[in-house]
Design a protein around this motif. Structure first.
Motif, PDB file in Angstrom:
ATOM      1  N   TYR A 153       0.821  -1.216   0.000  1.00 31.01           N
ATOM      2  CA  TYR A 153       0.000   0.000   0.000  1.00 31.01           C
ATOM      3  C   TYR A 153       0.857   1.270   0.000  1.00 31.01           C
ATOM      4  CZ  TYR A 153       0.978   0.765   4.993  1.00 31.01           C
ATOM      5  OH  TYR A 153       1.596   1.012   6.187  1.00 31.01           O
ATOM      6  N   LEU A 154       2.096   1.164   0.439  1.00 29.87           N
ATOM      7  CA  LEU A 154       2.970   2.339   0.514  1.00 29.87           C
ATOM      8  C   LEU A 154       3.288   2.927  -0.856  1.00 29.87           C
ATOM      9  CD1 LEU A 154       5.573   1.173   3.210  1.00 29.87           C
ATOM     10  CD2 LEU A 154       3.687   2.797   3.512  1.00 29.87           C
ATOM     11  N   VAL A 155       3.031   2.174  -1.924  1.00 29.02           N
ATOM     12  CA  VAL A 155       3.337   2.651  -3.267  1.00 29.02           C
ATOM     13  C   VAL A 155       2.383   3.756  -3.711  1.00 29.02           C
ATOM     14  CG1 VAL A 155       1.874   1.098  -4.634  1.00 29.02           C
ATOM     15  CG2 VAL A 155       4.099   1.837  -5.538  1.00 29.02           C
ATOM     16  N   ASN A 156       1.235   3.856  -3.056  1.00 30.39           N
ATOM     17  CA  ASN A 156       0.187   4.773  -3.497  1.00 30.39           C
ATOM     18  C   ASN A 156       0.436   6.183  -2.965  1.00 30.39           C
ATOM     19  OD1 ASN A 156      -2.212   6.125  -4.162  1.00 30.39           O
ATOM     20  ND2 ASN A 156      -3.409   4.238  -3.987  1.00 30.39           N
ATOM     21  N   ALA A 157       0.885   7.068  -3.841  1.00 31.64           N
ATOM     22  CA  ALA A 157       1.206   8.432  -3.432  1.00 31.64           C
ATOM     23  C   ALA A 157      -0.029   9.243  -3.053  1.00 31.64           C
ATOM     24  CB  ALA A 157       1.963   9.141  -4.559  1.00 31.64           C
ATOM     25  N   LYS A 158      -1.192   8.864  -3.598  1.00 32.69           N
ATOM     26  CA  LYS A 158      -2.416   9.619  -3.355  1.00 32.69           C
ATOM     27  C   LYS A 158      -3.061   9.289  -2.008  1.00 32.69           C
ATOM     28  CE  LYS A 158      -3.107  12.142  -7.084  1.00 32.69           C
ATOM     29  NZ  LYS A 158      -3.298  13.613  -7.015  1.00 32.69           N
ATOM     30  N   LYS A 159      -2.741   8.121  -1.451  1.00 28.15           N
ATOM     31  CA  LYS A 159      -3.382   7.697  -0.204  1.00 28.15           C
ATOM     32  C   LYS A 159      -2.387   7.616   0.941  1.00 28.15           C
ATOM     33  CE  LYS A 159      -7.022   5.030  -2.517  1.00 28.15           C
ATOM     34  NZ  LYS A 159      -7.661   3.715  -2.665  1.00 28.15           N
ATOM     35  N   GLU A 160      -1.396   8.480   0.891  1.00 32.34           N
ATOM     36  CA  GLU A 160      -0.354   8.431   1.918  1.00 32.34           C
ATOM     37  C   GLU A 160      -0.907   8.844   3.274  1.00 32.34           C
ATOM     38  OE1 GLU A 160       3.835  10.705   2.660  1.00 32.34           O
ATOM     39  OE2 GLU A 160       3.525   9.749   0.736  1.00 32.34           O
TER      40      GLU A 160
END
Length: 207
Positions: A153-160
């Motif tokens: 999940y850490l790959v998602n820049a929009k849901k940090e």
């Protein structure tokens, strides 16, 4: 702890906190490429605050494209631009010169695929950190995997998520205060050999 995580472009601190605590790191090799993620993006601390560095890629006309099959768009001189941005942001940092000779060749490396380039950057950063990891790659994509802590999940820049990481001195602290969870490069240039101790002392949870 065994974890699964995406290899990204100069991974942010959250990625390395997870990896520094892991006994085994499995790199997600078989997922689809998605836009607006850290697969081809990282953030540094520039004179005007948070600055994005993006690697241009060639998007397939197909609906789905494997991350490992995505090619870098070579018509743009992105590597020289990224290196100039790093020089501007960090040449006055305490440890930039300490790591400059190891990192600079990455910005002259001729790589065809974003995944391969990210892996090379990852290897160099681990050497700089003196972080020894037991790594392997996935062979098929699975939504859920038993026995692994899933940090993909850490790959998602929009849901940090907001991370309660300890502060450290950054080059432009007095201008914009502390900016958390930037590229590992920010920590490396500011903390140097202490960077690994910092990573090991932080906490991150599996979502």
């Amino acid at each position: 702890m065994k974890i699964i995580i995406h290899p990204t472009y100069f991974p942010n601190i959250a990625h390395f906190v997870a990896m520094a605590k892991a006994k085994e790191v499995i790199l997600e090799f078989d997922d689809n490429f998605l836009k607006q993620t850290y697969r081809n993006r990282t953030y540094i601390y520039g004179a005007n605050g948070k600055l994005a560095l993006n690697i241009p890629v060639i998007h397939s006309q197909k609906n789905r494209q494997k991350y490992r099959d995505v090619k870098i768009f070579k018509e743009e001189k992105w590597q020289s631009q990224h290196w100039k941005s790093l020089l501007s942001a960090y040449r006055t940092s305490p440890f930039f010169e300490y790591y400059e000779d190891e990192l600079q060749p990455l910005f002259e490396l001729k790589a065809d695929y974003i995944f391969d380039f990210n892996l090379k950057c990852f290897e160099v950063i681990c050497d700089c950190l003196q972080l020894e990891l037991n790594t392997s790659k996935t062979k098929i994509y699975q939504n859920t995997i038993d026995g692994l802590s899933d940090f993909r999940y850490l790959v998602n820049a929009k849901k940090e998520q907001p991370y309660a990481f300890d502060t450290y001195t950054q080059v432009f602290n007095e201008k914009h205060n502390f900016i958390p969870n930037l590229s590992i490069l920010d920590l490396l240039f500011n903390e140097g050999p202490n960077a690994l101790n910092y990573l090991e002392s932080q906490t991150i949870i599996v979502q």
